[in-house]
Design a protein around this motif. Structure first.
Motif, mmCIF file in Angstrom:
data_model
loop_
_atom_site.group_PDB
_atom_site.id
_atom_site.type_symbol
_atom_site.label_atom_id
_atom_site.label_comp_id
_atom_site.label_asym_id
_atom_site.label_seq_id
_atom_site.Cartn_x
_atom_site.Cartn_y
_atom_site.Cartn_z
ATOM 1 N N VAL A 194 50.115 46.884 32.090
ATOM 2 C CA VAL A 194 48.667 46.790 31.870
ATOM 3 C C VAL A 194 48.357 46.510 30.407
ATOM 4 O O VAL A 194 48.883 47.225 29.565
ATOM 5 C CB VAL A 194 47.992 48.144 32.228
ATOM 6 C CG1 VAL A 194 46.491 48.050 32.119
ATOM 7 C CG2 VAL A 194 48.403 48.615 33.590
ATOM 8 N N ALA A 233 42.089 44.483 40.955
ATOM 9 C CA ALA A 233 42.382 43.054 41.132
ATOM 10 C C ALA A 233 43.088 42.487 39.908
ATOM 11 O O ALA A 233 42.935 41.321 39.567
ATOM 12 C CB ALA A 233 41.078 42.301 41.398
ATOM 13 N N GLY A 291 46.853 42.292 37.446
ATOM 14 C CA GLY A 291 48.184 41.745 37.675
ATOM 15 C C GLY A 291 48.971 42.545 38.692
ATOM 16 O O GLY A 291 49.673 41.975 39.545
ATOM 17 N N ALA A 292 48.861 43.863 38.640
ATOM 18 C CA ALA A 292 49.608 44.691 39.585
ATOM 19 C C ALA A 292 49.086 44.455 41.005
ATOM 20 O O ALA A 292 49.860 44.351 41.965
ATOM 21 C CB ALA A 292 49.489 46.160 39.206
ATOM 22 N N ASN A 314 37.173 45.741 44.150
ATOM 23 C CA ASN A 314 37.281 45.735 42.685
ATOM 24 C C ASN A 314 35.947 45.981 42.024
ATOM 25 O O ASN A 314 34.895 45.653 42.550
ATOM 26 C CB ASN A 314 37.854 44.401 42.190
ATOM 27 C CG ASN A 314 38.367 44.510 40.765
ATOM 28 O OD1 ASN A 314 39.099 45.453 40.454
ATOM 29 N ND2 ASN A 314 37.976 43.599 39.894
ATOM 30 N N ARG A 315 36.022 46.618 40.853
ATOM 31 C CA ARG A 315 34.820 46.950 40.074
ATOM 32 C C ARG A 315 34.064 45.677 39.692
ATOM 33 O O ARG A 315 32.870 45.561 39.907
ATOM 34 C CB ARG A 315 35.271 47.705 38.814
ATOM 35 C CG ARG A 315 34.176 48.200 37.939
ATOM 36 C CD ARG A 315 34.772 48.984 36.798
ATOM 37 N NE ARG A 315 35.702 48.160 35.994
ATOM 38 C CZ ARG A 315 36.354 48.608 34.931
ATOM 39 N NH1 ARG A 315 36.210 49.859 34.537
ATOM 40 N NH2 ARG A 315 37.166 47.829 34.249
ATOM 41 N N THR A 316 34.794 44.700 39.151
ATOM 42 C CA THR A 316 34.163 43.437 38.773
ATOM 43 C C THR A 316 34.275 42.487 39.965
ATOM 44 O O THR A 316 35.374 42.047 40.323
ATOM 45 C CB THR A 316 34.873 42.825 37.541
ATOM 46 O OG1 THR A 316 34.924 43.829 36.534
ATOM 47 C CG2 THR A 316 34.146 41.608 37.029
ATOM 48 N N ARG A 347 36.209 39.020 39.749
ATOM 49 C CA ARG A 347 37.674 39.088 39.699
ATOM 50 C C ARG A 347 38.248 39.439 41.075
ATOM 51 O O ARG A 347 39.294 38.932 41.474
ATOM 52 C CB ARG A 347 38.093 40.131 38.661
ATOM 53 C CG ARG A 347 39.458 39.888 38.108
ATOM 54 C CD ARG A 347 39.720 40.766 36.922
ATOM 55 N NE ARG A 347 41.095 40.622 36.483
ATOM 56 C CZ ARG A 347 41.724 41.506 35.727
ATOM 57 N NH1 ARG A 347 41.110 42.594 35.325
ATOM 58 N NH2 ARG A 347 42.966 41.309 35.368
#
Ligand code: ATR
Length: 499
Positions: free
Chosen positions: A287, A355, A357-358, A377-379, A382
């Protein structure tokens, strides 16, 4: 210069008796001690002269002012007087700051066979002319120059590493403080520093110091030489990472002359010159860089192509082009298969939180196994992007999303960094209720049980902890780094107590 870097244990407690206890607890793990007289309480400072005779190891005498990160707030006259009194008490070294002009004091120490360490401190970053500053520190021949800097970013780290190169063969103490500077502490024997400072966990003397046991057990410090190769993990935050322990233990077990370090990297572009400087041949990526590193790759395999994320970089030469792969996919799947009794049933439903890389590796793996997947996802943007890339469903981390998650409830995978040490109070999806029938798989491993996982356990869910995936993905990285299989007995130790 001596042929090996000494380990110095800083004694920074409030009383001499506590300092003596600390020295005793670490006996055999240090070569010399530093007595931080400024950390002693008022009544104790005058007793400092008793310590050298009682410890039986060489001791550095230091009375650090507040402006250099110490606790001494008195006048320069008071400092001079106290140091003069203590200088005749058998200290092997005295640390004097670059602007402290006290030839009489120096003579008291050197006349008894002691040496002066002439120090500079910079808590604002690493000066561009560091090497020149270090070579001009000494007031008299025979002094050991010391520079302790607090690198603020990768560019500072690069400047610090360049100074090591410029000062090769020069007797000196050079170190980076804080998390960004931490690798230079461990690499002291490779880069060439007279000593490496450590302190007891309960009386840390400067930012970034670790205790001697950690230096030995996690980093195999005594085995590091100028020829030791460097590997590491880049991310932010990074100091909680268990990857150094996993890889360094493996390196030692197979006799691979390398050390694996945590690199705190926020500015990815600024880090590559540091990687070249250290001739790093392999990196783990975490991350928040798993997607961003891809633009840096000269070659990538099918897994990077299909996930759009990369967690492993390798290269044949220390300054050559990087190859990327993704060991997260298999690292994620193996513990899941085990939890499901050997195979992942086709059509199993899964909600993936996050959402980044992991999450990309997870969604790819689940899709390939035939799962039905919902991304929360929060955003929103994305989340949509990832969902469209893999042809799965998506929603926000909100009430409508949680409602939809009820249809994707066989498995819940938490891939975000929310709840990760040090921000352990965070829950990425407080509104997501568990029925108790879900398998809840969280990719975080520090802390082992997050707030999110606590809720899942309380609801009666079966959980899969992130440490299993961490170990799984590290095994393949280890093979790529060393060409050898990770020792089975060590792997079993790492996997013990994980359920
Ligand atoms: P990595 O490469 O390890 O997946 P990343 O690419 O930075 O790391 O992705 C982090 C993911 O965690 C993102 O999905 C992020 O959500 P946003 O896309 O909205 O930024 C998610 N995340 C991080 N902190 C979060 C929080 N406190 N609550 C919810 N989601 C969070």
């Amino acid at each position: 210069m001596r042929d090996r870097t000494s380990i110095c244990l800083c004694l920074a407690a409030e009383s001499i008796e506590e300092d003596l206890r600390i020295a005793e607890e670490h006996r055999g793990r240090f070569d010399l001690l530093e007595l931080r007289v400024d950390r002693l309480s008022a009544g104790e400072a005058g007793l400092a002269g008793r310590l050298p005779a009682r410890v039986g190891s060489p001791v550095i005498l230091t009375l650090r002012r507040t402006r250099e990160g110490g606790k001494f707030g008195g006048s320069e006259q008071e400092r001079h007087a106290l140091l003069s009194k203590l200088a005749v008490s058998g200290f092997a070294y005295i640390d004097l700051e670059e602007d402290f002009d006290a030839s009489d004091l120096e003579a008291r120490v050197t006349g008894r066979g002691g040496r002066v360490i002439r120090s500079m401190h910079d808590f604002t970053g690493v000066p561009a002319d560091l090497a020149r500053r270090v070579t001009s520190l000494a007031h008299h021949p025979g002094e050991i120059p010391k520079a302790a800097l607090l690198p603020k970013n990768a560019a500072d780290l690069v400047r610090l590493l360049a100074a090591f190169t410029d000062l090769e063969g020069v007797e000196k103490i050079l170190l980076g403080m804080g998390d960004t500077g931490f690798p230079t502490r461990v690499l002291a024997p490779r880069l060439g520093s007279f000593l490496c400072y450590t302190s007891a966990a309960r009386a840390q003397a400067a930012p970034g110091q670790v205790d001697p046991l950690t230096l030995e057990r996690t980093y195999n410090f005594r085995s590091i030489t100028p020829r030791t190769q460097v590997y590491g993990v880049i991310g932010s935050p990074i100091m909680h990472s268990l990857s150094p322990l996993i890889h360094n233990r493996g390196f030692a077990a197979i006799g691979f002359d390398a050390v694996y370090l945590p690199f705190l990297v926020d500015d990815l572009d600024g880090f590559w010159p540091a990687a070249d400087c250290l001739e790093i041949k392999g990196l783990s990526v975490t991350v928040p860089h798993k997607q961003a590193v891809i633009s840096r790759l000269s070659g990538r395999d099918r897994l990077v192509e299909s996930t759009g994320a990369c967690n492993t970089l390798t290269r044949a030469q220390g300054k050559g082009p990087w190859q990327g792969t993704n060991t997260d996919v298999e690292g994620f799947l193996a513990p899941l298969r085990a939890a499901l009794g050997g195979a992942i049933p086709r059509g199993v439903s899964a909600t993936v939180i996050g959402a980044g890389g992991a999450a990309r590796a997870v969604v790819h793996a689940l899709k390939a196994a035939g799962a039905r997947v919902l991304v929360l996802n929060r955003t929103a943007e994305r989340g949509r992007e990832l969902a469209e890339a893999f042809s799965v469903s998506h929603a926000g981390l909100d009430e409508p999303g949680f409602l939809q998650a009820r249809d994707f409830g066989d498995l819940i995978v938490q891939t975000t960094s929310a709840g990760m040490s040090p921000n352990i109070a965070a829950d990425p999806a407080p509104g997501l209720a568990f029925s108790g029938r879900e398998i809840v798989y969280e990719l975080l491993y520090a802390p082992p049980t997050t707030v999110f996982l606590q809720r899942a356990l309380a609801a009666g869910c079966r959980v899969v902890r992130g440490r299993k995936m961490l170990v799984g993905q590290a095994m393949e990285q280890f093979r790529l780094f060393t060409g050898s299989i990770y020792p089975a007995d060590l792997r079993a130790e790492l996997e013990a107590d994980m359920d």
